[in-house]
Design a protein around this motif. Sequence first.
Motif, PDB file in Angstrom:
ATOM      1  N   GLY A  63       0.829  -1.201   0.000  1.00 15.48           N
ATOM      2  CA  GLY A  63       0.000   0.000   0.000  1.00 15.48           C
ATOM      3  C   GLY A  63       0.858   1.242   0.000  1.00 15.48           C
ATOM      4  N   LEU A  64       0.210   2.395  -0.022  1.00 17.34           N
ATOM      5  CA  LEU A  64       0.931   3.658  -0.109  1.00 17.34           C
ATOM      6  C   LEU A  64       1.791   3.917   1.126  1.00 17.34           C
ATOM      7  N   LEU A  65       1.270   3.607   2.322  1.00 16.88           N
ATOM      8  CA  LEU A  65       2.040   3.838   3.541  1.00 16.88           C
ATOM      9  C   LEU A  65       3.282   2.955   3.578  1.00 16.88           C
ATOM     10  N   HIS A  66       3.122   1.686   3.224  1.00 18.42           N
ATOM     11  CA  HIS A  66       4.255   0.756   3.173  1.00 18.42           C
ATOM     12  C   HIS A  66       5.324   1.280   2.223  1.00 18.42           C
ATOM     13  N   LEU A  67       4.899   1.732   1.057  1.00 16.26           N
ATOM     14  CA  LEU A  67       5.833   2.273   0.072  1.00 16.26           C
ATOM     15  C   LEU A  67       6.504   3.537   0.597  1.00 16.26           C
ATOM     16  N   ALA A  68       5.719   4.459   1.175  1.00 17.77           N
ATOM     17  CA  ALA A  68       6.254   5.745   1.617  1.00 17.77           C
ATOM     18  C   ALA A  68       7.329   5.569   2.686  1.00 17.77           C
ATOM     19  N   VAL A  69       7.085   4.688   3.663  1.00 15.04           N
ATOM     20  CA  VAL A  69       8.057   4.475   4.731  1.00 15.04           C
ATOM     21  C   VAL A  69       9.348   3.888   4.166  1.00 15.04           C
ATOM     22  N   ASN A  70       9.224   2.886   3.300  1.00 12.68           N
ATOM     23  CA  ASN A  70      10.423   2.268   2.735  1.00 12.68           C
ATOM     24  C   ASN A  70      11.208   3.230   1.850  1.00 12.68           C
ATOM     25  N   MET A  71      10.524   4.014   1.026  1.00 15.30           N
ATOM     26  CA  MET A  71      11.227   4.915   0.122  1.00 15.30           C
ATOM     27  C   MET A  71      11.852   6.081   0.879  1.00 15.30           C
ATOM     28  N   TRP A  72      11.224   6.510   1.971  1.00 16.36           N
ATOM     29  CA  TRP A  72      11.837   7.547   2.796  1.00 16.36           C
ATOM     30  C   TRP A  72      13.134   7.030   3.420  1.00 16.36           C
ATOM     31  N   MET A  73      13.113   5.787   3.905  1.00 13.48           N
ATOM     32  CA  MET A  73      14.322   5.196   4.466  1.00 13.48           C
ATOM     33  C   MET A  73      15.395   5.007   3.396  1.00 13.48           C
ATOM     34  N   LEU A  74      14.973   4.647   2.188  1.00 14.10           N
ATOM     35  CA  LEU A  74      15.924   4.483   1.098  1.00 14.10           C
ATOM     36  C   LEU A  74      16.597   5.812   0.771  1.00 14.10           C
ATOM     37  N   PHE A  75      15.820   6.891   0.726  1.00 15.39           N
ATOM     38  CA  PHE A  75      16.398   8.208   0.461  1.00 15.39           C
ATOM     39  C   PHE A  75      17.314   8.644   1.603  1.00 15.39           C
ATOM     40  N   LEU A  76      16.880   8.413   2.841  1.00 13.09           N
ATOM     41  CA  LEU A  76      17.630   8.854   4.010  1.00 13.09           C
ATOM     42  C   LEU A  76      19.021   8.226   4.061  1.00 13.09           C
ATOM     43  N   PHE A  77      19.101   6.925   3.822  1.00 10.96           N
ATOM     44  CA  PHE A  77      20.377   6.231   3.898  1.00 10.96           C
ATOM     45  C   PHE A  77      21.024   6.023   2.529  1.00 10.96           C
ATOM     46  N   GLY A  78      20.203   5.782   1.498  1.00 11.04           N
ATOM     47  CA  GLY A  78      20.744   5.335   0.220  1.00 11.04           C
ATOM     48  C   GLY A  78      21.496   6.398  -0.550  1.00 11.04           C
ATOM     49  N   SER A  79      21.074   7.659  -0.487  1.00 11.58           N
ATOM     50  CA  SER A  79      21.741   8.696  -1.271  1.00 11.58           C
ATOM     51  C   SER A  79      23.199   8.845  -0.851  1.00 11.58           C
ATOM     52  N   ALA A  80      23.449   8.852   0.453  1.00 13.10           N
ATOM     53  CA  ALA A  80      24.824   8.956   0.937  1.00 13.10           C
ATOM     54  C   ALA A  80      25.637   7.715   0.579  1.00 13.10           C
ATOM     55  N   VAL A  81      25.026   6.531   0.745  1.00  7.60           N
ATOM     56  CA  VAL A  81      25.754   5.291   0.460  1.00  7.60           C
ATOM     57  C   VAL A  81      26.068   5.178  -1.028  1.00  7.60           C
ATOM     58  N   GLU A  82      25.137   5.578  -1.900  1.00  3.73           N
ATOM     59  CA  GLU A  82      25.423   5.528  -3.336  1.00  3.73           C
ATOM     60  C   GLU A  82      26.551   6.485  -3.706  1.00  3.73           C
ATOM     61  N   SER A  83      26.565   7.677  -3.091  1.00  4.63           N
ATOM     62  CA  SER A  83      27.658   8.611  -3.363  1.00  4.63           C
ATOM     63  C   SER A  83      28.993   8.037  -2.927  1.00  4.63           C
ATOM     64  N   ARG A  84      28.998   7.234  -1.894  1.00  2.00           N
ATOM     65  CA  ARG A  84      30.236   6.617  -1.400  1.00  2.00           C
ATOM     66  C   ARG A  84      30.640   5.414  -2.244  1.00  2.00           C
ATOM     67  N   MET A  85      29.684   4.554  -2.588  1.00  2.00           N
ATOM     68  CA  MET A  85      29.987   3.319  -3.312  1.00  2.00           C
ATOM     69  C   MET A  85      30.089   3.520  -4.825  1.00  2.00           C
ATOM     70  N   GLY A  86      29.448   4.556  -5.332  1.00  2.00           N
ATOM     71  CA  GLY A  86      29.265   4.675  -6.771  1.00  2.00           C
ATOM     72  C   GLY A  86      27.956   4.010  -7.168  1.00  2.00           C
ATOM     73  N   SER A  87      27.364   4.447  -8.265  1.00  2.00           N
ATOM     74  CA  SER A  87      26.028   3.975  -8.640  1.00  2.00           C
ATOM     75  C   SER A  87      25.985   2.475  -8.902  1.00  2.00           C
ATOM     76  N   ARG A  88      26.944   1.960  -9.667  1.00  2.00           N
ATOM     77  CA  ARG A  88      26.916   0.529  -9.988  1.00  2.00           C
ATOM     78  C   ARG A  88      27.125  -0.311  -8.734  1.00  2.00           C
ATOM     79  N   GLY A  89      28.098   0.068  -7.907  1.00  3.64           N
ATOM     80  CA  GLY A  89      28.345  -0.679  -6.682  1.00  3.64           C
ATOM     81  C   GLY A  89      27.162  -0.640  -5.742  1.00  3.64           C
ATOM     82  N   PHE A  90      26.490   0.515  -5.683  1.00  7.10           N
ATOM     83  CA  PHE A  90      25.322   0.629  -4.811  1.00  7.10           C
ATOM     84  C   PHE A  90      24.193  -0.282  -5.277  1.00  7.10           C
ATOM     85  N   LEU A  91      23.918  -0.311  -6.583  1.00  8.90           N
ATOM     86  CA  LEU A  91      22.840  -1.155  -7.096  1.00  8.90           C
ATOM     87  C   LEU A  91      23.114  -2.625  -6.805  1.00  8.90           C
ATOM     88  N   VAL A  92      24.350  -3.055  -7.049  1.00 10.17           N
ATOM     89  CA  VAL A  92      24.707  -4.454  -6.777  1.00 10.17           C
ATOM     90  C   VAL A  92      24.533  -4.755  -5.285  1.00 10.17           C
TER      91      VAL A  92
END
Length: 281
Positions: A63-92
Amino acid sequence: MNLFPFPRVTPWVGRLIAINAIVLLLMLTLLTSPELANALAFNPQTALTRPWSFVTYMFVHGGLLHLAVNMWMLFLFGSAVESRMGSRGFLVFYLYCGVGAAIFSLALSGILHVSPFIGASGAILGVAVAFAMFWPDAEMLIFPLPIPLKARTLVILLIGLDVAFGLIYRGNDQIAHVAHIGGALFALLYFRLQMLSRRSPSEPPRTVERVVMVQSGGRDPEHRATPVTPVRPRRRIEADPVAAEVDRVLDKISAQGIESLTQAERRFLDEVSRRKKGDPQ
């Protein structure tokens, strides 16, 4: 907590958010068949006959709430981690943690009741572990907690809650606690293996020298020689993630050359340089 001098969504974080949102929209409007939802979900009882479900369950939400919570957490942690790992490394790494969460759930299904589950939480908790490994002392303010928590403390708290609720509810609360724990454990295994592969006890310590070459637009036929000064030992500044990231990138240039930088690392240095030039003297 502002990890970088500018808030932005990194490439694969943005794409993953968009993909998950589109999948939810399609399943709420056009692809409403319960059979399709069951086929995409991860079910330990049918996983070996539906191998695609080790990946597809990550892109389906309840549902929308399930999606919103997960995507907020992904943005909160993932943007910094992708900048550190690089895009390809982050996706893997993201897919590795998600598949690892499913494998861990399958392994425990023989001794515990594991219900079918959907959602990206296992992969995202793995990304949160990566964030805490890179910046353990970064302070984060999470609503509704009144005080900031260090990233390491926050991630340990999240994992502890999953362990506790998993033991209390045993899957009856419709939350895949086992998958969350699996994503975190596979992330820890990833960093543990990296540490072991980089350890070389036979190699003696060397004096570290840093050479920083800055080139602005156009070719300059004249090269100005700058004396190379050995870098004195310095304390790692975990409380200032921007400074720590700049130090890491400069150390990488010193050790491997500027050609070794990923596109994300080059963009990061460019942005920090522009910010420094814009600061009043």
